[in-house]
Every structure is written in structure tokens, then in C-alpha cells.
Write an enzyme that holds these catalytic residues in place. Structure first.
Site, PDB file in Angstrom:
ATOM      1  N   LYS A  51       0.831  -1.206   0.000  1.00 29.78           N
ATOM      2  CA  LYS A  51       0.000   0.000   0.000  1.00 29.78           C
ATOM      3  C   LYS A  51       0.866   1.257   0.000  1.00 29.78           C
ATOM      4  O   LYS A  51       0.487   2.275  -0.573  1.00 29.78           O
ATOM      5  CB  LYS A  51      -0.964   0.001   1.181  1.00 29.78           C
ATOM      6  CG  LYS A  51      -2.326  -0.557   0.833  1.00 29.78           C
ATOM      7  CD  LYS A  51      -2.389  -2.066   0.802  1.00 29.78           C
ATOM      8  CE  LYS A  51      -2.412  -2.730  -0.524  1.00 29.78           C
ATOM      9  NZ  LYS A  51      -2.464  -4.195  -0.451  1.00 29.78           N
ATOM     10  N   GLY A 175      -0.307 -14.067 -13.105  1.00 33.53           N
ATOM     11  CA  GLY A 175      -1.383 -14.109 -12.117  1.00 33.53           C
ATOM     12  C   GLY A 175      -2.134 -12.798 -12.033  1.00 33.53           C
ATOM     13  O   GLY A 175      -1.538 -11.753 -11.788  1.00 33.53           O
ATOM     14  N   ILE A 179      -3.039  -9.559  -5.783  1.00 38.89           N
ATOM     15  CA  ILE A 179      -1.621  -9.198  -5.619  1.00 38.89           C
ATOM     16  C   ILE A 179      -1.021  -8.842  -6.985  1.00 38.89           C
ATOM     17  O   ILE A 179      -0.309  -7.854  -7.132  1.00 38.89           O
ATOM     18  CB  ILE A 179      -0.843 -10.336  -4.918  1.00 38.89           C
ATOM     19  CG1 ILE A 179      -1.357 -10.492  -3.479  1.00 38.89           C
ATOM     20  CG2 ILE A 179       0.654 -10.059  -4.919  1.00 38.89           C
ATOM     21  CD1 ILE A 179      -0.714 -11.603  -2.664  1.00 38.89           C
ATOM     22  N   VAL A 264       0.780 -16.147  -8.188  1.00 37.16           N
ATOM     23  CA  VAL A 264      -0.301 -17.096  -8.492  1.00 37.16           C
ATOM     24  C   VAL A 264      -0.979 -17.626  -7.223  1.00 37.16           C
ATOM     25  O   VAL A 264      -1.692 -18.625  -7.266  1.00 37.16           O
ATOM     26  CB  VAL A 264       0.203 -18.274  -9.371  1.00 37.16           C
ATOM     27  CG1 VAL A 264       0.602 -17.770 -10.745  1.00 37.16           C
ATOM     28  CG2 VAL A 264       1.361 -19.016  -8.701  1.00 37.16           C
ATOM     29  N   GLY A 265      -0.745 -16.965  -6.114  1.00 40.48           N
ATOM     30  CA  GLY A 265      -1.426 -17.376  -4.882  1.00 40.48           C
ATOM     31  C   GLY A 265      -0.447 -17.683  -3.772  1.00 40.48           C
ATOM     32  O   GLY A 265       0.782 -17.614  -3.954  1.00 40.48           O
ATOM     33  N   HIS A 438     -22.807  15.450   3.205  1.00 42.37           N
ATOM     34  CA  HIS A 438     -22.660  15.955   1.851  1.00 42.37           C
ATOM     35  C   HIS A 438     -21.561  17.004   1.816  1.00 42.37           C
ATOM     36  O   HIS A 438     -21.508  17.851   2.700  1.00 42.37           O
ATOM     37  CB  HIS A 438     -23.975  16.592   1.384  1.00 42.37           C
ATOM     38  CG  HIS A 438     -23.856  17.246   0.038  1.00 42.37           C
ATOM     39  ND1 HIS A 438     -23.804  16.510  -1.124  1.00 42.37           N
ATOM     40  CD2 HIS A 438     -23.739  18.551  -0.327  1.00 42.37           C
ATOM     41  CE1 HIS A 438     -23.691  17.343  -2.162  1.00 42.37           C
ATOM     42  NE2 HIS A 438     -23.643  18.583  -1.707  1.00 42.37           N
TER      43      HIS A 438
HETATM   44  P1  FAD Z   1       1.528 -14.072   8.381  1.00 41.52           P
HETATM   45  O1  FAD Z   1       1.323 -12.624   8.267  1.00 41.52           O
HETATM   46  O2  FAD Z   1       2.059 -14.787   7.196  1.00 41.52           O
HETATM   47  O3  FAD Z   1       2.499 -14.280   9.612  1.00 41.52           O
HETATM   48  C1  FAD Z   1       3.012 -15.520   9.976  1.00 41.52           C
HETATM   49  C2  FAD Z   1       4.273 -15.322  10.797  1.00 41.52           C
HETATM   50  O4  FAD Z   1       4.650 -16.563  11.350  1.00 41.52           O
HETATM   51  C3  FAD Z   1       5.466 -14.843   9.979  1.00 41.52           C
HETATM   52  O5  FAD Z   1       6.020 -13.706  10.568  1.00 41.52           O
HETATM   53  C4  FAD Z   1       6.445 -16.035  10.022  1.00 41.52           C
HETATM   54  O6  FAD Z   1       7.794 -15.610  10.035  1.00 41.52           O
HETATM   55  C5  FAD Z   1       6.061 -16.674  11.336  1.00 41.52           C
HETATM   56  N1  FAD Z   1       6.377 -18.102  11.426  1.00 41.52           N
HETATM   57  C6  FAD Z   1       6.011 -19.089  10.558  1.00 41.52           C
HETATM   58  N2  FAD Z   1       6.408 -20.282  11.026  1.00 41.52           N
HETATM   59  C7  FAD Z   1       7.017 -20.054  12.200  1.00 41.52           C
HETATM   60  C8  FAD Z   1       7.643 -20.883  13.166  1.00 41.52           C
HETATM   61  N3  FAD Z   1       7.646 -22.223  13.020  1.00 41.52           N
HETATM   62  N4  FAD Z   1       8.202 -20.306  14.244  1.00 41.52           N
HETATM   63  C9  FAD Z   1       8.184 -18.959  14.426  1.00 41.52           C
HETATM   64  N5  FAD Z   1       7.593 -18.121  13.549  1.00 41.52           N
HETATM   65  C10 FAD Z   1       7.019 -18.662  12.462  1.00 41.52           C
HETATM   66  N6  FAD Z   1      -4.264  -8.796   3.270  1.00 41.52           N
HETATM   67  C11 FAD Z   1      -5.155  -7.801   3.528  1.00 41.52           C
HETATM   68  O7  FAD Z   1      -6.072  -7.984   4.331  1.00 41.52           O
HETATM   69  N7  FAD Z   1      -5.062  -6.599   2.884  1.00 41.52           N
HETATM   70  C12 FAD Z   1      -4.090  -6.327   1.985  1.00 41.52           C
HETATM   71  O8  FAD Z   1      -4.045  -5.237   1.429  1.00 41.52           O
HETATM   72  C13 FAD Z   1      -3.144  -7.346   1.703  1.00 41.52           C
HETATM   73  N8  FAD Z   1      -2.156  -7.132   0.819  1.00 41.52           N
HETATM   74  C14 FAD Z   1      -1.207  -8.085   0.609  1.00 41.52           C
HETATM   75  C15 FAD Z   1      -0.184  -7.829  -0.282  1.00 41.52           C
HETATM   76  C16 FAD Z   1       0.788  -8.769  -0.520  1.00 41.52           C
HETATM   77  C17 FAD Z   1       1.897  -8.469  -1.486  1.00 41.52           C
HETATM   78  C18 FAD Z   1       0.745 -10.019   0.185  1.00 41.52           C
HETATM   79  C19 FAD Z   1       1.822 -11.054  -0.033  1.00 41.52           C
HETATM   80  C20 FAD Z   1      -0.271 -10.291   1.060  1.00 41.52           C
HETATM   81  C21 FAD Z   1      -1.264  -9.332   1.292  1.00 41.52           C
HETATM   82  N9  FAD Z   1      -2.320  -9.556   2.176  1.00 41.52           N
HETATM   83  C22 FAD Z   1      -3.263  -8.581   2.391  1.00 41.52           C
HETATM   84  C23 FAD Z   1      -2.491 -10.859   2.861  1.00 41.52           C
HETATM   85  C24 FAD Z   1      -1.987 -10.762   4.325  1.00 41.52           C
HETATM   86  O9  FAD Z   1      -0.645 -10.354   4.324  1.00 41.52           O
HETATM   87  C25 FAD Z   1      -2.154 -12.104   5.012  1.00 41.52           C
HETATM   88  O10 FAD Z   1      -3.485 -12.541   4.881  1.00 41.52           O
HETATM   89  C26 FAD Z   1      -1.804 -11.978   6.488  1.00 41.52           C
HETATM   90  O11 FAD Z   1      -0.492 -11.540   6.676  1.00 41.52           O
HETATM   91  C27 FAD Z   1      -2.000 -13.335   7.194  1.00 41.52           C
HETATM   92  O12 FAD Z   1      -1.694 -13.176   8.540  1.00 41.52           O
HETATM   93  P2  FAD Z   1      -1.203 -14.398   9.425  1.00 41.52           P
HETATM   94  O13 FAD Z   1      -0.999 -13.840  10.798  1.00 41.52           O
HETATM   95  O14 FAD Z   1      -2.093 -15.554   9.260  1.00 41.52           O
HETATM   96  O15 FAD Z   1       0.216 -14.847   8.808  1.00 41.52           O
END
Ligand code: FAD
Length: 459
Positions: A51, A175, A179, A264-265, A438
């Protein structure tokens, strides 16, 4: 003896860190294990940096192509180094904010890789910790294409795509999901020749078809080229360029570009988490299966966020995190997935909540649809942001609001009102009869709600 906690959260993304803070508020002794960066994908390489780049690139594009209409003239130049530095500073500010919130709420940050070694037992880089409950919030990672492996230089994932230090002349994005179109918008606005190839016959497969098709027309007008029903088949790096084979039906063509971005996801991330040793078997696609209290098949181990794959968005991970720990504490945590908004931060933005028109027709039979164009909205005219329209979908029998889709500038803000309306099970008339200041863009939402019964005023 191993240090004891009430809850160990594994992963400090928006799901994990929010859950950890909420659990601490509820009186639990909490630790959060993070191996890479506080804030996870979202704050470091996802929502926030993308963003920040969309904002900066929009300013550049507007200054070059739109300011003259406002009587502001003069040449502007791109300083990509400063733009990337600003993005990094935004990220740094927010991620250090998570560290501050952990301290404030007395959440112990365990720096390292967390591996579950048994119910209630987690190993972090060789040290064992114990907890009554464990919450897995390990998120997701980009899906690679085997014939187009990421090399961090020429073939990039979304993380690499947010840090390209020299403007590529020609860029291929594989894709056409959110994203892909957001990253495509960034580099197209900055001056790259952007091509997006998509396997499906359209962009944004999960969105309302009419809205996504309309957005594609705007993106095409901005200069992005789309090729549908097309897949990337492999790539060959030749000096500073990449030659990519594209397959469309039986036809193979080639495209030579400076960089390829594969978007692609995303796939669930559970590497070396110890799931097999404790008897948790992920789904065939790798997601962790949970019940409606976010419990895995091991009762004291919960999971939320991208790793369970219900809705892979940051605000959904947050809501699931809060609900999971509230349920652990015996409270009534709940996530209403039907009212989860989704935004594509292109220009115009596409904000949606609830059912698409096709889904509404399929589930409710007779529906009514009201639309209102931004061209007829006073604020949009004043802003010079008249592209797009807002669509409100209601149940014909009961007038219940079923879905709202806003394709307009600041749709991410406009959709917030519709989200609250969905949460409160509002009728279309509730929106139509509510005051809207408005002049605001939200008046177009009110008019669209009036239009479901053909009583819009300004069209
Ligand atoms: P994550 O944010 O992936 O966090 C998981 C964390 O766990 C990471 O820090 C990782 O290092 C840590 N981890 C993993 N395994 C271990 C382990 N075994 N031990 C210790 N630490 C570990 N979503 C939106 O809602 N709005 C948006 O505008 C948006 N834009 C995006 C743009 C991009 C380019 C991308 C890639 C994603 C975007 N998303 C957006 C999606 C969003 O980032 C994810 O849905 C969100 O971050 C998921 O949160 P989470 O807490 O499940 O996992």
C-alpha cells in the site's frame, strides 16, 4: 524446568500478534514465537509495503497525468531510491510498534523458530517452553511455479516485487489476482511496460464479475496489457532479460522481459512445525483443519489466519486470533465470515462485502440490484475521481442487504459502512434512509441503496 505460559502463539503476523495481545488482556501469561519479523507477511512484505508503494506510485502518476487538469503544471521525476526508502521506513515504524505493544501488554517475544514437540510443549531454537494452550499462526508463503522458479533477481515473488531497485522497462506478471493487479499497478504507474497473464478468462476470479471486468477496463486504459486463458510455461534468463514461454490453448508464444513477478497465490506455511509428531494432518492443500472454536484435532492446540485458509486476509486473521483466544478464555468469540470485506487497492479501488451478484442470485433466487455511478456524485466530481460505480444487492422478498461492491476512489473507506450494515443484518432501506454527509463519496452508496427500488435522486 521449562518456562511456563498459559498460551504460546507461534507466528507474529496480524493473526498471531493480535491474538497474543488480546490473550494478555484477558489475563493469560503469553509468549509469541517469531522467527523472522514482528508483524508477519502483512506488515513486512504484504499489505503495508504494497500500500505504501501504491500510494507513492499513485502520486507520481497523478502528478504526471492528472495534475494539469487541476491547473498544476511542471515536470516531475521519479526518485525510486527515496520511494523505496519511505516504504521501508513505514514498515519499520509499524513493526517496531508491535514490539512496543508486546512490552506494554507483557507478551514475551521468543525470537526463533517454534516447533511443537507435544501438546503444551514448544521448542524454540533448542529451548523448551510449556503452555496450557498453543495457537498456530504461521501464515502463508508465495506459491512457486516449478517451471519458473524464483531466483530473487529476475524471477521474483511478491516480496522481491516490492523492492525492485531499478525501474524495469518491461515486466511480466503471472497471475491476475489481487496481488498481481496491485503490483502491476505500482510498476505501470512508475513507467514500466506491464503485461499480466492469467490462466482464467478474467482477472480477480473471486470478485463480482461485472465489477472486476469494469476494473480491468480501467487498468487497460492505464496501460496494463492483459492476456487471458494463458499460462507461463517456463523461462530462460538471457543476460539481463528473461525469455518466457506463454501457452494459450495450443499456441505457444514468447515474451522477453526485464523481470517476471509470479503472483499465483499463497500456500499455508507449516515447515518444520512438528505437526506430524503430534498427529495433526493438514488438508491435501496443506491447510490446518480446525473446528468452529479454532481447535485442531489436538484439543489444546488451536490455529488461525492464513494457515487455516478460510479467508486469506490480514483483518480476517486478526478477527480469528481474537475469537480463538476469547473462546479459550471461556468467552463468546465469533467470526462472521459473511461480513468480511475485501479490497483491491488499484485505482479505482474495488471494495466488496457480502455476496457477488451471481452468488446472491444462486442463493436467494429473486434479488434486486441498485447501481449508482460516481459520475453523478458531487464529491467525486470535485475530486476529479468520477470513474466507477457502486452496486448494492438486496433480497427482493425481504429487502435484506446481501452484498455491496464499490469500484471507486477510496472504496476501501466507502466499504466500511457497508460492512457494518452487513454485520447488523441491515436492509437496503436502512442504508437508503441513513444520513450521509454531503458532499461525500459515501452518498453514492446511499444512492445505490435507493436505486434497488428505483428511487435514486441524482440519476
Ligand atoms: P503471516 O502474516 O504470514 O504471519 C506468519 C508469521 O509466522 C510470519 O512472521 C512467520 O515468520 C512466522 N512463522 C512461521 N512459522 C514459524 C515458526 N515455526 N516459528 C516462528 N515463527 C514462524 N491482506 C489484507 O487484508 N489486505 C491487503 O491489502 C493485503 N495485501 C497483501 C499484499 C501482498 C503483497 C501479500 C503477499 C499479502 C497481502 N495480504 C493482504 C495478505 C496478508 O498479508 C495475510 O493474509 C496476512 O499476513 C495473514 O496473517 P497471518 O498472521 O495468518 O500470517
Amino acid at each position: 524446568m521449562a518456562e511456563q505460559f498459559d498460551l504460546i502463539v507461534i507466528g507474529a503476523g496480524p493473526g498471531g500478534y493480535v491474538a497474543a495481545i488480546r490473550a494478555a488482556q484477558l489475563g493469560m501469561r503469553v509468549a509469541c514465537v517469531e522467527k523472522q519479523y514482528l508483524g508477519g507477511t502483512c506488515l513486512n512484505v504484504g499489505c503495508i509495503p504494497s500500500k505504501a508503494m501504491l500510494e507513492s506510485s499513485h502520486h507520481f502518476y497523478a502528478a504526471k497525468h492528472q495534475f494539469a487538469k487541476h491547473g498544476i503544471i511542471g515536470d516531475v521525476k521519479l526518485d525510486l531510491t527515496t520511494m523505496l526508502k519511505r516504504k521501508d521506513e513505514v514498515v519499520k515504524g509499524l513493526t517496531s510498534g508491535v514490539g512496543f505493544l508486546f512490552k506494554k501488554n507483557k507478551v514475551a517475544h521468543l525470537n526463533g523458530h517454534g516447533k511443537i514437540t507435544g501438546p503444551g510443549s514448544v521448542d524454540v531454537n533448542g529451548t523448551r517452553y510449556e503452555a496450557k494452550n498453543i495457537l498456530i499462526a504461521t501464515g502463508s508463503a508465495p506459491i512457486p511455479i516449478p517451471s519458473l522458479p524464483f531466483d530473487g533477481k529476475m524471477v521474483l515473488d511478491s516480496t522481491g516485487a516490492l523492492a525492485i531497485s531499478e525501474l524495469p522497462k518491461k515486466l511480466l506478471i503471472v497471475g491476475g489476482g489481487y496481488i498481481g493487479v496491485e503490483l502491476g499497478s505500482v510498476w505501470n504507474r512508475l513507467g514500466s511496460d506491464v503485461n499480466i497473464v492469467e490462466f482464467m478468462p478474467y482477472i480477480l476470479p473471486a470478485s463480482d464479475r461485472e465489477m472486476a471486468n469494469e476494473l480491468q477496463k480501467f487498468l487497460t486504459k492505464q496501460g496494463i496489457k492483459f492476456q487471458f486463458n494463458t499460462g507461463a510455461q517456463g523461462a530462460k534468463v538471457e543476460g539481463n532479460q528473461v525469455r518466457v514461454a506463454l501457452k494459450s490453448g495450443e499456441t505457444i508464444s514468447e515474451l522477453v522481459v526485464d523481470k517476471v513477478i509470479v503472483a499465483v497465490g499463497r500456500k499455508p506455511y507449516t515447515e518444520n512445525l512438528g505437526l506430524d509428531s503430534i498427529g495433526i494432518t493438514p488438508s491435501p492443500k496443506g491447510f490446518i483443519t480446525v473446528d468452529d472454536h479454532f481447535r485442531t484435532t489436538v484439543p489444546s492446540i488451536y490455529a488461525i489466519g492464513d494457515v487455516i485458509g478460510r479467508i486469506m486476509l490480514a483483518h480476517n486473521a486478526e478477527e480469528e486470533g481474537i475469537a480463538a483466544v476469547e473462546l479459550m478464555a471461556g468467552k463468546a468469540g465469533h467470526v462472521n465470515y459473511k461480513a468480511c470485506p475485501a479490497v483491491v487497492y488499484t485505482h479505482p479501488e474495488l471494495g466488496s462485502v457480502g455476496l457477488t451478484e451471481d452468488q446472491a442470485r444462486e442463493q436467494f433466487g429473486e434479488i434486486k440490484v441498485g447501481k449508482f455511478p460516481l459520475l453523478a456524485n458531487g464529491r467525486a466530481k470535485g475530486m476529479g475521481e468520477t470513474e466507477g460505480f457502486i452496486k448494492v444487492i438486496g433480497d427482493k422478498r425481504t429487502d435484506r442487504l446481501l452484498g455491496v461492491h464499490a469500484l471507486c476512489a477510496h472504496a476501501s473507506d466507502v466499504i466500511a459502512e457497508a460492512t457494518v450494515a452487513m454485520e447488523f443484518a441491515a436492509s437496503c432501506e436502512d442504508i437508503a434512509r441513513s444520513f450521509h454527509a454531503h458532499p461525500t463519496l459515501s452518498e453514492a452508496l446511499k444512492e445505490a441503496a435507493m436505486a434497488v427500488d428505483g428511487r435514486q435522486i441524482h440519476m
